[in-house]
Structures are given as C-alpha cells and as structure tokens.
Design a protein around this motif. Structure first.
Motif, PDB file in Angstrom:
ATOM      1  N   GLU A  14       0.832  -1.204   0.000  1.00 30.66           N
ATOM      2  CA  GLU A  14       0.000   0.000   0.000  1.00 30.66           C
ATOM      3  C   GLU A  14       0.866   1.253   0.000  1.00 30.66           C
ATOM      4  O   GLU A  14       0.544   2.256  -0.623  1.00 30.66           O
ATOM      5  N   ASN A  15       2.001   1.149   0.693  1.00 29.38           N
ATOM      6  CA  ASN A  15       2.922   2.280   0.761  1.00 29.38           C
ATOM      7  C   ASN A  15       3.580   2.575  -0.569  1.00 29.38           C
ATOM      8  O   ASN A  15       3.958   3.696  -0.853  1.00 29.38           O
ATOM      9  N   GLN A  16       3.749   1.514  -1.340  1.00 37.09           N
ATOM     10  CA  GLN A  16       4.603   1.635  -2.508  1.00 37.09           C
ATOM     11  C   GLN A  16       3.840   1.936  -3.783  1.00 37.09           C
ATOM     12  O   GLN A  16       4.377   2.474  -4.733  1.00 37.09           O
ATOM     13  N   PHE A  17       2.583   1.550  -3.813  1.00 35.30           N
ATOM     14  CA  PHE A  17       1.792   1.726  -5.033  1.00 35.30           C
ATOM     15  C   PHE A  17       0.562   2.556  -4.753  1.00 35.30           C
ATOM     16  O   PHE A  17       0.225   2.819  -3.607  1.00 35.30           O
ATOM     17  N   VAL A  67      -4.635  -5.309   0.764  1.00 30.96           N
ATOM     18  CA  VAL A  67      -4.911  -6.445   1.646  1.00 30.96           C
ATOM     19  C   VAL A  67      -5.305  -7.677   0.825  1.00 30.96           C
ATOM     20  O   VAL A  67      -4.931  -8.804   1.160  1.00 30.96           O
ATOM     21  N   SER A  68      -6.040  -7.456  -0.254  1.00 29.49           N
ATOM     22  CA  SER A  68      -6.458  -8.578  -1.097  1.00 29.49           C
ATOM     23  C   SER A  68      -5.245  -9.284  -1.705  1.00 29.49           C
ATOM     24  O   SER A  68      -5.166 -10.513  -1.715  1.00 29.49           O
ATOM     25  N   ILE A  69      -4.303  -8.508  -2.196  1.00 32.74           N
ATOM     26  CA  ILE A  69      -3.067  -9.098  -2.729  1.00 32.74           C
ATOM     27  C   ILE A  69      -2.322  -9.788  -1.584  1.00 32.74           C
ATOM     28  O   ILE A  69      -1.827 -10.913  -1.730  1.00 32.74           O
ATOM     29  N   GLY A  70      -2.289  -9.142  -0.426  1.00 34.36           N
ATOM     30  CA  GLY A  70      -1.655  -9.739   0.748  1.00 34.36           C
ATOM     31  C   GLY A  70      -2.290 -11.073   1.124  1.00 34.36           C
ATOM     32  O   GLY A  70      -1.594 -12.045   1.441  1.00 34.36           O
ATOM     33  N   MET A  71      -3.616 -11.133   1.079  1.00 36.06           N
ATOM     34  CA  MET A  71      -4.318 -12.379   1.434  1.00 36.06           C
ATOM     35  C   MET A  71      -4.002 -13.469   0.416  1.00 36.06           C
ATOM     36  O   MET A  71      -3.827 -14.633   0.776  1.00 36.06           O
ATOM     37  N   THR A  72      -3.922 -13.081  -0.863  1.00 32.52           N
ATOM     38  CA  THR A  72      -3.605 -14.061  -1.908  1.00 32.52           C
ATOM     39  C   THR A  72      -2.239 -14.690  -1.640  1.00 32.52           C
ATOM     40  O   THR A  72      -2.101 -15.922  -1.644  1.00 32.52           O
ATOM     41  N   TYR A  73      -1.234 -13.853  -1.373  1.00 35.41           N
ATOM     42  CA  TYR A  73       0.105 -14.386  -1.114  1.00 35.41           C
ATOM     43  C   TYR A  73       0.128 -15.185   0.193  1.00 35.41           C
ATOM     44  O   TYR A  73       0.774 -16.229   0.284  1.00 35.41           O
ATOM     45  N   ALA A  74      -0.615 -14.707   1.198  1.00 32.96           N
ATOM     46  CA  ALA A  74      -0.653 -15.436   2.479  1.00 32.96           C
ATOM     47  C   ALA A  74      -1.309 -16.806   2.299  1.00 32.96           C
ATOM     48  O   ALA A  74      -0.918 -17.784   2.948  1.00 32.96           O
ATOM     49  N   ALA A  75      -2.294 -16.891   1.405  1.00 34.14           N
ATOM     50  CA  ALA A  75      -2.941 -18.174   1.138  1.00 34.14           C
ATOM     51  C   ALA A  75      -1.940 -19.124   0.482  1.00 34.14           C
ATOM     52  O   ALA A  75      -1.822 -20.299   0.858  1.00 34.14           O
ATOM     53  N   PHE A 134       5.915  -6.444  -7.922  1.00 38.50           N
ATOM     54  CA  PHE A 134       6.410  -5.335  -7.111  1.00 38.50           C
ATOM     55  C   PHE A 134       7.901  -5.465  -6.859  1.00 38.50           C
ATOM     56  O   PHE A 134       8.492  -6.523  -7.081  1.00 38.50           O
ATOM     57  N   ASP A 135       8.481  -4.368  -6.402  1.00 40.47           N
ATOM     58  CA  ASP A 135       9.914  -4.319  -6.120  1.00 40.47           C
ATOM     59  C   ASP A 135      10.187  -5.015  -4.784  1.00 40.47           C
ATOM     60  O   ASP A 135       9.885  -4.498  -3.721  1.00 40.47           O
ATOM     61  N   ARG A 136      10.769  -6.216  -4.850  1.00 43.10           N
ATOM     62  CA  ARG A 136      10.891  -7.046  -3.655  1.00 43.10           C
ATOM     63  C   ARG A 136      11.788  -6.425  -2.583  1.00 43.10           C
ATOM     64  O   ARG A 136      11.509  -6.517  -1.382  1.00 43.10           O
TER      65      ARG A 136
END
Lengths: 339, 339
Positions: free
Chosen positions: B242-245, B253-261, B291-293
């Motif tokens: 969220e900070n970066q884009f 959070v949705s992208i976060g949940m996808t990766y967490a899944a 994203f920029d890791r």
C-alpha cells in the motif's frame, strides 16, 4: 538496591530504590534500549551513558512540545526501534513527561522506564503515569496516563543539582506533607534544605517516602476521579502563574499553596495557614506574588481541572488532610480579584 | 436502533446498530460535543450536521499525520473543549483513526465516539480501539489502543459510496471469513457486491456480524498478544504494498491475502487457496501484483508486527481458521524473493 513491584491499575511498575546508574543493565537490555535525555545531562553523564543508544534533545520546558516528540519518533524509526525496545527517560520532569508520551504512543506503546535526575522528578513527575507535552500556553494539554515499567532512583544524581532545583523538589514534598502526611510536615519543619543536601541517607529516605506516598494515591485513583486530585494542591493557581512569569514550577506551586491555604481558612476555617507559609519560606520558596488577575483567570479557564462552569480547587481541612472543593468559575474569578 | 453495551478490558463501548444520523443527540449532547470530519463528508452532510460543533480537515490518508492532529488540538483549545467534551469522528478509517488519537491524548483522554461512514470503517477501522497517524512511510507508527465510548452504525450512509469503497470494505469482510467464520465465507461466495449494495437489510446484517466478530476477537486479546494478530491476515505484505503503489487498502490487503494463502499452502499444506483467490476476485478485488521485492522487504522490516529478528505472519489452517506463524526475517526475505 531495593526493588519492589507495585501494581497500579492493570500495570506493574518496578521501583528500584538506592539504585546506581552503573547498574542500569540489570533492568534494561543495552542492545534493545534507547535512552532519551537532554544536552546538559548528556554532557554531564557522557561516560556513564557510554555504550547505550541515546537520543539527546534540547533542555528546557520550551522543548516539551509536539515537535520534539516528532523528532524522537523519527529517530526511533531510523534506529529501527520496535515493539521490544525499551525507552528510558533519563532526566527531570520535562524528559520523563516527553519520554512517557512518546513511549505510550510509539507503535501504540512500548516498554518505558524512567531514571529521574532531579528531586522534583524523583518525588513527583516520574511517578503516576501522567505524561504529556505543552501546547502554546497550556501545560500538558496533550498526553496520556500510562504507568512506567520501572523507576530507577539514584540519589547520587542529585549531588550536582543547584539550590534552586532542590527547592523545586521540596515544593512538592511540602505539598505531599500538607495533603497527606502531618508527621512528615513536622519532620520537614525540624530540618531545612542544607540538612537534606548534606545527608545521602536522609534524602534517600525522603525520596522513598514521597515516591511511595504519591504511588499510593495514584493506586487508589489512577484516572483522577477523586483522591488523585489532591495532588493538584497549589497547582491550579500555580500553573496559571508559571505560564505568565519566569517562575520555576516549585516557586509557582509554592505561591499557589500559599493562596490555597488562605482560601482554606476563609472557606473551611483552616487555622494553620501561618505554619504552611512559614514552612514554604524556610525552604527558600516564595509565598506571595502580585500578578495580572485577568490574565491568570483566562489561563485558569483552560485548566484541565475545569469541568464546564466549575473548577476543582484543592483546600486543606488541616495539615495532613487535603480536600477537593468544587467552585463555580464565577466565584473563582471573584476570589482571584480579591487575592 | 438496537443498542448494546460491550465491555472490552476496562472500557465499555455502546454499539448502536440500525442507527440514523438524525438521532445522534440520543448518544451525545450537542452543546458539549465536537464532530471531526473531512471536507467531502462535510459538504455531503452539511444539513444533517447543522447545529453541531465541527472541525473539518482535508480528506485522504496523506492528512492522517501529526500536523493534522496538531491543528485539531489547537482548534479544540480555542473552542475551550474540556474533559467533559465528547469528540465524535464522522468519517472513514482516516477520520476515526485521527479522532481516536486526538481523543486519547487531548487532556489525557476525553469521551470519544465514532460514526463510521465507509463500509471498511464500519466492519473494521472503527472497532477495537486502535488509533493513530502515519509517519513518513510507516502507517500508524504513532497512536494508542483505547476503546471508543460509542459506535453509531447508520448503513444509509453507505448508499452514496462509489464501487471501489464497497470493495475496500469487502476485503476486510472476506478477511474475517477466512480467519474466523467459514459459514460467512460460504454466504459471501453465494452472493456478490451488487447483491449487498441493493439490500439494506442484508448489508446491515453483514455489518453487524462483522462488527461483532471483530469485537469478540478484540475482547479476548485487546493488546494483540495472540488472537488479535489474526486480524492482520493479508496486512503484513498488504501494508508494505500500500505504501509503494497507488493501491487502496482493500486492494493491498487482497493481494496480501492471496500471497498469504499461497504461503499457507506451502508452509501448512492449506488446500483452499483457489477458493480464497476466487472469492477475492468475485468481489472485484485484485489478487496478484508485481512489485519491487527489495523495497517491500525494507518496509516490512519496519512493520510493527516485527519483533527483533522475527515477524508474525498470519496463515490459514483452513478457511475459517487463521493461525499466527512466527517467521525469521531471513526466511521472509527468501519467500518474498521467490513470490
């Protein structure tokens, strides 16, 4: 070192009496701690603080403001301080108030302890969890109530303090004796400042007694619904005066106590005003002052102790027994005009 | 209006469901209240806010900073707000976070209630007492945990919200279902956004269910020692993204949940990743992103959820059962590089 744990509300504070700065690592991990102090103290204790992470701010009440808190927060973020970091306020009331405020709000609260370096901070400012910053003319307008994780009392830090700083501390000690401890009032009347300055054991015992006296009051009423208000004896008028003149906190409170004693005699028939005034005087503190009544009333109106159209004024029933008195603002105005 | 009192820690919060803005005077005295809101909301609800004291701030997360809090404090002092004043946050999460923060620190805490106006604020941001401001890149770096005195839910305020705001709220609703409520997950899968947007009773029930779900978690663990951490599902990576884009909170959070899944399936053998991803998608929310890791890892290092060299990452055991997983920072770095 005598250590005791005291519960206040949901928090437990470790009190370390007769402590020595060189033993600080017993209560905080050097690697995960950050000490907040001011330039003067840092210069004096550079050697003893070696090896500790420090954030050094400018000295004085005029820097007890949001901007200084902002700078501390920025520095903590740069240092990568996290929820496991211990913040340690090393200084007088300004430093403990600031450190407590940042410690209560950085990451929504991290472990925070105090090493009070002034007599005032040892017997009063560092105890009870009130922290905060000033906003314009209003002292402590913003802050929280949050108990410190530990208090570290090293009375050898008092040795280098100037006379005026000792007087400042004694104003609060006299306050405690007036509202809660008649035997201490008598002890104080038997001695003077020089007596305590010259006796490490005597001052250590007095610090301990006052720290525990205040703690007991706070334990019974952390959020200042009743009994804790007593600690504001001398502070209502005191704060208003402090803002307006170049008075130290102790001087302002001493004048506030003098007027509150007179008020006590006219409203409650208190008969020991002279004893109070003479004790204050004997510790080199001022008792009477002339001031701009309108200005003082204006500041009083913004006092946190105000509730709508009334103000809680602390009076004395007798020495050793303070009482909370609710006065209409109008009456306060009349009283101030007649002082 | 259905009102219930819920105790969290030492505080009691009044929940008013099915409330209507026109009935606000039932919970707060107009004369002694100050409403904090933003310019957009003030323009939209000027009529309904007539007769209430208001402080209007600029809209948007970029104003959820100390400077805005400073301005609110100055204005409250000018208004002579005192300890008996009620502060009311009328807005989305930015406004409730800001109002909660000022309310917790002005005069060391005054009565503070919220009227959430966005779906996200109704089901998440306004509940649980966390408040705060952003500092530079770090979201909520400064704040407190303090329960509101009341929460006032008027779902008619949602009517005028754009689609993207509804999606934002549903990201948190989906989160709740993933970590705690499998039956709700199934209900959400049967419907879609349009269904809830068109049915006042359905959305009112969903808001109530989510508000109470989160409340229960907070009741059991106000200070986030354990269970409350579950609410960070999707938020660790989410906040960093969220900070970066230019992502909304819900999108991040949705992208976060996808990766967490996905992480859950590789670390815990979680088998329902596709179901989670498909539910997120069906509510118009994004699931994958490039994203920029290095940058993301840098921000992660400053996440409040970090503790020294580990980070608490929330994973799923199964749908309806989130678990807290402690990962070494090194491993998080490797995982992010492999995502």
């Amino acid at each position: 070192m005598e250590s005791k744990k005291i519960r206040i509300g949901n928090a437990v504070t470790e009190y370390h009496f007769n402590a020595s700065l060189s033993k600080l690592q017993l209560v905080a991990d050097r690697k995960y701690s950050v000490i907040i102090t001011d330039e003067n103290l840092y210069d004096s204790y550079k050697k003893k603080l070696k090896g500790w992470n420090t954030i050094v701010v400018k000295p004085g009440e005029e820097f007890k403001v949001q901007q200084t808190a902002d700078t501390i927060v920025d520095t903590l973020a740069e240092m990568e301080a996290d929820r496991k970091t211990t913040l340690i306020g090393f200084g007088g009331g300004v430093i403990t108030d600031l450190t407590g405020y940042v410690g209560a709000t950085y990451m929504r609260g991290i472990r925070t302890g105090f090493i009070p370096t002034s007599l005032l901070a040892m017997v009063d400012a560092s105890i009870g969890g009130k922290n905060g910053i000033d906003v314009g003319l209003y002292k402590n307008l913003v802050g929280t109530i949050r108990q410190p994780a530990f208090l570290f009392f090293d009375v050898s830090l008092l040795q280098s303090l100037p006379e005026s700083e000792w007087q400042n501390g004694f104003a609060e000690i006299i306050k405690h004796s007036c509202i809660k401890d008649a035997p201490m009032f008598r002890e104080l009347a038997e001695h003077d400042l020089a007596y305590y300055r010259g006796r490490k054991n005597a001052i250590a015992a007095l610090v301990r007694r006052n720290a525990l006296l205040k703690t007991k009051v706070v334990q019974r009423d952390e959020t200042e619904q009743g009994e804790r208000k007593l600690l504001n004896f001398g502070h209502t008028l005191g704060h208003a005066l402090e803002n307006q003149f170049e008075l130290s906190h102790g001087q302002a409170v001493s004048i506030g106590m003098t007027y509150a004693a007179h008020l006590s005699s006219s409203l409650l028939g208190f008969r020991q005003t002279e004893k109070v005034v003479s004790l204050i005087s004997s510790y080199g503190l001022p008792t009477y002052a002339s001031f701009d009544r309108t200005k003082v009333f204006d500041v009083l109106k913004h006092d946190k102790k105000r509730e709508r159209d009334t103000i809680h004024y602390i009076l004395l029933d007798r020495i050793g027994k303070g009482v909370v008195h609710t006065l209409p603002l109008d009456q306060v105005k009349t009283i101030i005009e007649q002082l």
